[in-house]
Design a protein around this motif. Sequence first.
Motif, PDB file in Angstrom:
ATOM      1  N   ASP A  35       9.334  -7.064  -6.342  1.00 38.35           N
ATOM      2  CA  ASP A  35       8.843  -5.880  -5.635  1.00 38.35           C
ATOM      3  C   ASP A  35       7.940  -6.285  -4.468  1.00 38.35           C
ATOM      4  N   LYS A  36       7.051  -7.248  -4.718  1.00 38.82           N
ATOM      5  CA  LYS A  36       6.138  -7.688  -3.655  1.00 38.82           C
ATOM      6  C   LYS A  36       6.909  -8.309  -2.495  1.00 38.82           C
ATOM      7  N   LEU A  37       7.865  -9.159  -2.805  1.00 44.07           N
ATOM      8  CA  LEU A  37       8.657  -9.784  -1.754  1.00 44.07           C
ATOM      9  C   LEU A  37       9.467  -8.745  -0.985  1.00 44.07           C
ATOM     10  N   THR A  38       9.972  -7.750  -1.701  1.00 44.78           N
ATOM     11  CA  THR A  38      10.706  -6.672  -1.032  1.00 44.78           C
ATOM     12  C   THR A  38       9.794  -5.921  -0.079  1.00 44.78           C
ATOM     13  N   GLY A  39       8.570  -5.646  -0.533  1.00 42.48           N
ATOM     14  CA  GLY A  39       7.612  -4.952   0.328  1.00 42.48           C
ATOM     15  C   GLY A  39       7.342  -5.708   1.604  1.00 42.48           C
ATOM     16  N   TYR A  82      -0.037  -5.854  -0.156  1.00 40.93           N
ATOM     17  CA  TYR A  82       0.572  -5.257  -1.346  1.00 40.93           C
ATOM     18  C   TYR A  82      -0.491  -5.186  -2.428  1.00 40.93           C
ATOM     19  N   ILE A  83      -0.854  -3.985  -2.829  1.00 38.14           N
ATOM     20  CA  ILE A  83      -1.911  -3.755  -3.806  1.00 38.14           C
ATOM     21  C   ILE A  83      -1.313  -2.997  -4.986  1.00 38.14           C
ATOM     22  N   THR A  84      -1.593  -3.460  -6.191  1.00 42.73           N
ATOM     23  CA  THR A  84      -0.988  -2.846  -7.368  1.00 42.73           C
ATOM     24  C   THR A  84      -1.964  -1.896  -8.066  1.00 42.73           C
ATOM     25  N   LYS A  85      -1.389  -0.865  -8.693  1.00 43.97           N
ATOM     26  CA  LYS A  85      -2.162   0.080  -9.494  1.00 43.97           C
ATOM     27  C   LYS A  85      -2.203  -0.416 -10.940  1.00 43.97           C
ATOM     28  N   GLN A 105       0.925   8.923  14.913  1.00 38.85           N
ATOM     29  CA  GLN A 105       0.863   7.515  15.314  1.00 38.85           C
ATOM     30  C   GLN A 105      -0.370   6.826  14.731  1.00 38.85           C
ATOM     31  N   PRO A 106      -0.450   6.722  13.395  1.00 41.13           N
ATOM     32  CA  PRO A 106      -1.641   6.142  12.758  1.00 41.13           C
ATOM     33  C   PRO A 106      -1.828   4.677  13.116  1.00 41.13           C
ATOM     34  N   HIS A 107      -3.085   4.243  13.032  1.00 38.57           N
ATOM     35  CA  HIS A 107      -3.412   2.838  13.267  1.00 38.57           C
ATOM     36  C   HIS A 107      -3.177   2.001  12.009  1.00 38.57           C
ATOM     37  N   LEU A 108      -3.130   2.661  10.842  1.00 40.38           N
ATOM     38  CA  LEU A 108      -2.907   1.956   9.574  1.00 40.38           C
ATOM     39  C   LEU A 108      -2.311   2.947   8.572  1.00 40.38           C
ATOM     40  N   ILE A 109      -1.450   2.421   7.689  1.00 43.57           N
ATOM     41  CA  ILE A 109      -0.746   3.269   6.712  1.00 43.57           C
ATOM     42  C   ILE A 109      -0.893   2.663   5.321  1.00 43.57           C
ATOM     43  N   VAL A 110      -1.264   3.497   4.347  1.00 49.27           N
ATOM     44  CA  VAL A 110      -1.271   3.119   2.938  1.00 49.27           C
ATOM     45  C   VAL A 110      -0.088   3.838   2.299  1.00 49.27           C
ATOM     46  N   LEU A 111       0.835   3.096   1.711  1.00 48.84           N
ATOM     47  CA  LEU A 111       2.123   3.660   1.326  1.00 48.84           C
ATOM     48  C   LEU A 111       2.468   3.353  -0.136  1.00 48.84           C
ATOM     49  N   ASP A 112       2.740   4.408  -0.897  1.00 51.60           N
ATOM     50  CA  ASP A 112       3.214   4.246  -2.269  1.00 51.60           C
ATOM     51  C   ASP A 112       4.700   3.893  -2.236  1.00 51.60           C
ATOM     52  N   THR A 135       6.475   2.118  14.752  1.00 49.83           N
ATOM     53  CA  THR A 135       5.088   1.654  14.810  1.00 49.83           C
ATOM     54  C   THR A 135       4.970   0.219  14.322  1.00 49.83           C
ATOM     55  N   ASN A 136       3.985  -0.494  14.863  1.00 50.15           N
ATOM     56  CA  ASN A 136       3.627  -1.830  14.398  1.00 50.15           C
ATOM     57  C   ASN A 136       2.312  -1.816  13.624  1.00 50.15           C
ATOM     58  N   ALA A 137       1.827  -0.616  13.275  1.00 47.97           N
ATOM     59  CA  ALA A 137       0.563  -0.495  12.549  1.00 47.97           C
ATOM     60  C   ALA A 137       0.656  -1.219  11.203  1.00 47.97           C
ATOM     61  N   PRO A 138      -0.440  -1.821  10.728  1.00 51.14           N
ATOM     62  CA  PRO A 138      -0.422  -2.448   9.407  1.00 51.14           C
ATOM     63  C   PRO A 138      -0.031  -1.445   8.323  1.00 51.14           C
ATOM     64  N   ILE A 139       0.832  -1.860   7.413  1.00 56.53           N
ATOM     65  CA  ILE A 139       1.256  -1.030   6.283  1.00 56.53           C
ATOM     66  C   ILE A 139       0.854  -1.730   4.998  1.00 56.53           C
ATOM     67  N   LEU A 140       0.033  -1.048   4.191  1.00 56.65           N
ATOM     68  CA  LEU A 140      -0.428  -1.590   2.912  1.00 56.65           C
ATOM     69  C   LEU A 140       0.276  -0.826   1.794  1.00 56.65           C
ATOM     70  N   PHE A 141       1.079  -1.522   1.015  1.00 60.63           N
ATOM     71  CA  PHE A 141       1.705  -0.885  -0.138  1.00 60.63           C
ATOM     72  C   PHE A 141       0.678  -0.725  -1.249  1.00 60.63           C
ATOM     73  N   LEU A 142       0.671   0.462  -1.867  1.00 54.30           N
ATOM     74  CA  LEU A 142      -0.194   0.729  -3.015  1.00 54.30           C
ATOM     75  C   LEU A 142       0.697   1.315  -4.099  1.00 54.30           C
ATOM     76  N   THR A 143       0.983   0.540  -5.151  1.00 57.79           N
ATOM     77  CA  THR A 143       2.037   0.932  -6.073  1.00 57.79           C
ATOM     78  C   THR A 143       1.823   0.381  -7.476  1.00 57.79           C
ATOM     79  N   ALA A 144       2.482   1.029  -8.439  1.00 57.69           N
ATOM     80  CA  ALA A 144       2.447   0.559  -9.824  1.00 57.69           C
ATOM     81  C   ALA A 144       3.513  -0.490 -10.091  1.00 57.69           C
ATOM     82  N   ARG A 145       4.374  -0.758  -9.116  1.00 62.09           N
ATOM     83  CA  ARG A 145       5.420  -1.772  -9.284  1.00 62.09           C
ATOM     84  C   ARG A 145       4.824  -3.146  -8.979  1.00 62.09           C
ATOM     85  N   THR A 146       4.831  -4.006  -9.981  1.00 63.25           N
ATOM     86  CA  THR A 146       4.016  -5.225  -9.913  1.00 63.25           C
ATOM     87  C   THR A 146       4.794  -6.528  -9.940  1.00 63.25           C
ATOM     88  N   THR A 147       6.124  -6.483  -9.969  1.00 67.00           N
ATOM     89  CA  THR A 147       6.874  -7.737 -10.081  1.00 67.00           C
ATOM     90  C   THR A 147       6.848  -8.508  -8.766  1.00 67.00           C
TER      91      THR A 147
END
Length: 239
Positions: free
Chosen positions: A89-93, A101-104, A48-55, A74-86
């Motif tokens: 993709d961001k809107l889908t996230g 949404y953070i890009t690599k 039950q994390p308080h925050l998630i960083v997700l590829d 969970t309602n914890a904040p989810i931060l996408f970290l990915t190489a998909r940059t369109t």
Amino acid sequence: MREIRILLVDDETEILNLIRIVLKKEGFTQIFTAMSAAEAIHQCRQHQPHLIVLDVMLPDGEGFDVCREMRQMTNAPILFLTARTTDLDKLTGFSMGGDDYITKPFNPLELAARIKAQLRRLQLVQASSQARPKIHDFGRFCIHEESGQLFVEGKEVSCPAMEFKLLLFLCSHPNRIFSKKQLYEQVWGEESLGDENTVMVHMRRLREKIERDPSHPEWLVTVRGLGYKLVVPQRGLVR
């Protein structure tokens, strides 16, 4: 920060190790990792994390689908970290329940700063709720500041952190029009640099939760050319 639990999901060991090192330097000690979609779901359920960083690109599935499943638990904040940059993709996230949404390639110090900002906003919301607990009751739906809960027709509805904060802001300023830029800066706490789509996605998700017909909203109304406002029917109350 010892009590804060963070889940990192990525299929690259080097990235997981890099983020873990940076977060530990920032004082976070409870850091869990997963390298697959199945493991991520298991870790989320177990810790039950308080925050998630997700590829997004995982060996056994997409992070978008993982996010959607996590939102059931969970309602914890989810931060996408990915190489998909369109933009798609961001809107889908965001539409799947992501909060950032953070890009690599990425700056690990910027990632740590965004993580701390998300956690700080959650703590500020909780502190504000404790100082002045309120229930915003609009008949069909009801939002509880103190507990961070949304009820629609008497049933609790899962509401991710940024959606809740956006709805709470509008409930706290009923019948006032806000532009997408104003909403982004007030709710996300950052200067809007073309991030208006983020507001639109979150607004659409909120309408799907509280409106009878999301295509013809009664409460979260668009004012053409100006922005959005929350319309309060006469039966709407704030306690």
